[in-house]
Design an enzyme around this catalytic site. Structure first.
Site, PDB file in Angstrom:
ATOM      1  N   ARG A 228       0.847  -1.192   0.000  1.00 45.46           N
ATOM      2  CA  ARG A 228       0.000   0.000   0.000  1.00 45.46           C
ATOM      3  C   ARG A 228       0.884   1.245   0.000  1.00 45.46           C
ATOM      4  NH1 ARG A 228      -3.437  -2.927  -1.545  1.00 45.46           N
ATOM      5  NH2 ARG A 228      -5.454  -3.396  -0.574  1.00 45.46           N
ATOM      6  N   HIS A 276      -0.919  -0.032  -9.753  1.00 46.01           N
ATOM      7  CA  HIS A 276      -1.584  -0.967  -8.834  1.00 46.01           C
ATOM      8  C   HIS A 276      -2.073  -2.231  -9.577  1.00 46.01           C
ATOM      9  CE1 HIS A 276      -3.808  -1.113  -4.742  1.00 46.01           C
ATOM     10  NE2 HIS A 276      -3.636  -2.345  -5.195  1.00 46.01           N
TER      11      HIS A 276
HETATM   12  P1  NAP Z   1      -1.642 -11.729   4.905  1.00 49.26           P
HETATM   13  O1  NAP Z   1      -1.728 -13.154   4.497  1.00 49.26           O
HETATM   14  O2  NAP Z   1      -2.613 -11.203   5.910  1.00 49.26           O
HETATM   15  O3  NAP Z   1      -0.146 -11.490   5.436  1.00 49.26           O
HETATM   16  C1  NAP Z   1       0.224 -10.360   6.145  1.00 49.26           C
HETATM   17  C2  NAP Z   1       1.632 -10.579   6.690  1.00 49.26           C
HETATM   18  O4  NAP Z   1       2.077  -9.370   7.290  1.00 49.26           O
HETATM   19  C3  NAP Z   1       1.680 -11.648   7.782  1.00 49.26           C
HETATM   20  O5  NAP Z   1       2.867 -12.407   7.684  1.00 49.26           O
HETATM   21  C4  NAP Z   1       1.699 -10.823   9.067  1.00 49.26           C
HETATM   22  O6  NAP Z   1       2.340 -11.452  10.159  1.00 49.26           O
HETATM   23  C5  NAP Z   1       2.512  -9.633   8.618  1.00 49.26           C
HETATM   24  N1  NAP Z   1       2.264  -8.469   9.478  1.00 49.26           N
HETATM   25  C6  NAP Z   1       1.113  -7.802   9.689  1.00 49.26           C
HETATM   26  N2  NAP Z   1       1.297  -6.791  10.561  1.00 49.26           N
HETATM   27  C7  NAP Z   1       2.596  -6.829  10.915  1.00 49.26           C
HETATM   28  C8  NAP Z   1       3.403  -6.059  11.785  1.00 49.26           C
HETATM   29  N3  NAP Z   1       2.902  -5.027  12.483  1.00 49.26           N
HETATM   30  N4  NAP Z   1       4.703  -6.398  11.907  1.00 49.26           N
HETATM   31  C9  NAP Z   1       5.221  -7.439  11.224  1.00 49.26           C
HETATM   32  N5  NAP Z   1       4.508  -8.212  10.364  1.00 49.26           N
HETATM   33  C10 NAP Z   1       3.215  -7.910  10.225  1.00 49.26           C
HETATM   34  O7  NAP Z   1      -1.753 -10.782   3.644  1.00 49.26           O
HETATM   35  P2  NAP Z   1      -1.463 -11.121   2.100  1.00 49.26           P
HETATM   36  O8  NAP Z   1      -2.616 -11.830   1.489  1.00 49.26           O
HETATM   37  O9  NAP Z   1      -0.114 -11.719   2.003  1.00 49.26           O
HETATM   38  O10 NAP Z   1      -1.452  -9.633   1.491  1.00 49.26           O
HETATM   39  C11 NAP Z   1      -0.551  -8.649   1.972  1.00 49.26           C
HETATM   40  C12 NAP Z   1      -0.932  -7.271   1.461  1.00 49.26           C
HETATM   41  O11 NAP Z   1      -0.607  -7.164   0.080  1.00 49.26           O
HETATM   42  C13 NAP Z   1      -2.420  -6.924   1.496  1.00 49.26           C
HETATM   43  O12 NAP Z   1      -2.818  -6.500   2.770  1.00 49.26           O
HETATM   44  C14 NAP Z   1      -2.533  -5.824   0.468  1.00 49.26           C
HETATM   45  O13 NAP Z   1      -2.369  -4.565   1.075  1.00 49.26           O
HETATM   46  C15 NAP Z   1      -1.358  -6.084  -0.463  1.00 49.26           C
HETATM   47  N6  NAP Z   1      -1.814  -6.452  -1.826  1.00 49.26           N
HETATM   48  C16 NAP Z   1      -1.486  -5.633  -2.854  1.00 49.26           C
HETATM   49  C17 NAP Z   1      -1.884  -5.961  -4.136  1.00 49.26           C
HETATM   50  C18 NAP Z   1      -1.506  -5.117  -5.310  1.00 49.26           C
HETATM   51  O14 NAP Z   1      -1.987  -5.351  -6.414  1.00 49.26           O
HETATM   52  N7  NAP Z   1      -0.630  -4.156  -5.158  1.00 49.26           N
HETATM   53  C19 NAP Z   1      -2.627  -7.144  -4.351  1.00 49.26           C
HETATM   54  C20 NAP Z   1      -2.930  -7.938  -3.272  1.00 49.26           C
HETATM   55  C21 NAP Z   1      -2.515  -7.600  -1.990  1.00 49.26           C
HETATM   56  P3  NAP Z   1       1.749 -12.812  10.802  1.00 49.26           P
HETATM   57  O15 NAP Z   1       2.039 -13.882   9.760  1.00 49.26           O
HETATM   58  O16 NAP Z   1       2.539 -13.000  12.030  1.00 49.26           O
HETATM   59  O17 NAP Z   1       0.290 -12.586  11.010  1.00 49.26           O
HETATM   60  C1  GLV Z   2      -5.318  -5.305  -3.953  1.00 49.40           C
HETATM   61  O1  GLV Z   2      -4.637  -4.352  -3.752  1.00 49.40           O
HETATM   62  C2  GLV Z   2      -5.759  -6.224  -2.937  1.00 49.40           C
HETATM   63  O2  GLV Z   2      -5.626  -5.895  -1.745  1.00 49.40           O
HETATM   64  O3  GLV Z   2      -6.280  -7.285  -3.296  1.00 49.40           O
END
Ligand code: NAP
Ligand code: GLV
Length: 313
Positions: A228, A276
């Site tokens: 983000r 994005h």
């Molecule tokens: P997820 O499965 O919820 O993973 C989040 C990770 O971040 C987990 O390992 C979590 O730790 C860690 N985390 C959260 N808060 C933290 C903190 N304060 N300190 C250290 N580690 C922390 O999420 P995901 O599905 O991988 O997606 C991640 C992010 O990618 C989304 O939230 C979104 O913003 C972004 N995204 C972007 C796009 C794009 O097109 N640009 C697309 C999809 C997603 P734990 O494992 O210990 O819980």
């Molecule tokens: C895109 O940014 C998502 O969070 O899926």
């Protein structure tokens, strides 16, 4: 079973068509302003507050993305928008893992093999061999080891790069050196050549890509932000590029999207910008996952991907 749908972009008709096929027993309707009729499930992306407020009888709300920061911001701005005791369920991978792995791998290999610099040289018709970065010291740090971060970290490790990962809770992942919690944050950053951000946006993670973090990386390091825009302190990135502490950045997300035409990032050749797109929501995979979860909830079974509101992701 009644299912409400809202998505602010243009292909709502295609979503409704696919959802109807995947949920043949459902009465499906696209939410319109003024619709307060009962529903069992809501499937949404960036809905207006009016759609969800007061809908305490929903069985679940499905977010058509991995990140739920926009939903939680609605609740912060207008408390009561998210119905109490209704689970908010996000997308888990649904094809985003492969897209993220491609995007980040491309960016990392581009820096490792100095293609960004060769591209700049080509524009000056300059033929000059640059010293390769030693692979064994080109350490990549992945912030966030969730669904997407693990996939990205493991893909990078398969190229023989040293990969570190950082999360909130401690993890053990083959081939990745892991760090957890604030106490290990500096050790995670220490001397890394590339920093990849895949954290969720929460009050704890906003601004994490800042001058202090950049200073811990190797001199001339690279930044890849695919999570983000609010994670990045934009002025600190420009300063770090100017001082040489960072060599370049690949950014897919921004404080303001679309990135305004007069934003200084557009004029900085060392910043690569994409709109994005690092991991798009794929309709077929997302509809299939949501339909499976609705069926499970209807049978009274638990599902994964439920957001912990107090933690913010
Ligand atoms: P997820 O499965 O919820 O993973 C989040 C990770 O971040 C987990 O390992 C979590 O730790 C860690 N985390 C959260 N808060 C933290 C903190 N304060 N300190 C250290 N580690 C922390 O999420 P995901 O599905 O991988 O997606 C991640 C992010 O990618 C989304 O939230 C979104 O913003 C972004 N995204 C972007 C796009 C794009 O097109 N640009 C697309 C999809 C997603 P734990 O494992 O210990 O819980
Ligand atoms: C895109 O940014 C998502 O969070 O899926």
């Amino acid at each position: 079973m009644k299912v409400l749908f809202y998505q602010s972009s243009t292909d709502a008709a295609a979503w409704l068509h696919d959802l109807a096929r995947a949920l043949p027993a459902a009465e499906l309707r696209e939410w319109q302003p003024g619709d307060h009729a009962p529903a069992d499930f809501a499937i949404v992306w960036r809905p207006p507050a009016e759609m969800l407020a007061g809908r305490d009888s929903l069985r679940a709300i499905f977010n058509l993305g991995a990140g739920v920061d926009a939903m939680l911001a609605l609740e912060r701005e207008r408390p009561g928008t998210l119905p109490r005791n209704v689970p908010l369920i996000r997308l888990e991978d649904t094809g985003m893992g492969a897209q993220m792995a491609e995007y980040v791998t491309y960016a990392v290999l581009r820096y490792l093999r100095r293609f960004d610099e060769y591209q700049a040289q080509q524009s000056e018709r300059r033929w000059q061999v640059l010293k390769p970065h030693p692979r064994e010291r080109f350490t990549v740090g992945v912030l966030g080891l969730g669904v997407l971060g693990i996939r990205v970290a493991q893909t990078l490790a398969s190229f023989g790069l040293p990969v570190r990962g950082y999360s909130r809770s401690a993890k053990q992942i083959d081939g990745i050196t892991t760090f957890a919690g604030e106490a290990q944050f500096d050790a995670f950053l220490d001397g890394a050549s590339v920093l990849v951000n895949l954290l969720p946006r929460t009050p704890d993670t906003e601004g994490v890509l800042n001058a202090r973090s950049f200073a811990k990386l190797a001199r001339g390091a690279y930044l890849i932000n695919v999570a983000r825009g609010a994670h990045l302190v934009e002025a600190d990135l420009l300063d770090a590029l100017a001082s040489g502490q960072l060599s370049a950045a690949t950014l897919d997300v921004f404080h303001e999207e679309p990135l305004p035409a007069d934003h200084p990032f557009w004029r900085e050749p060392r910043i690569t910008i994409t709109p994005h797109v690092s991991a798009l929501t794929l309709r077929e995979e997302s509809v299939a996952q949501i339909a499976r979860k609705i069926d499970a909830l209807m049978r009274g079974e638990p599902v994964s991907g439920v957001v912990q509101l107090e933690r913010g992701y």
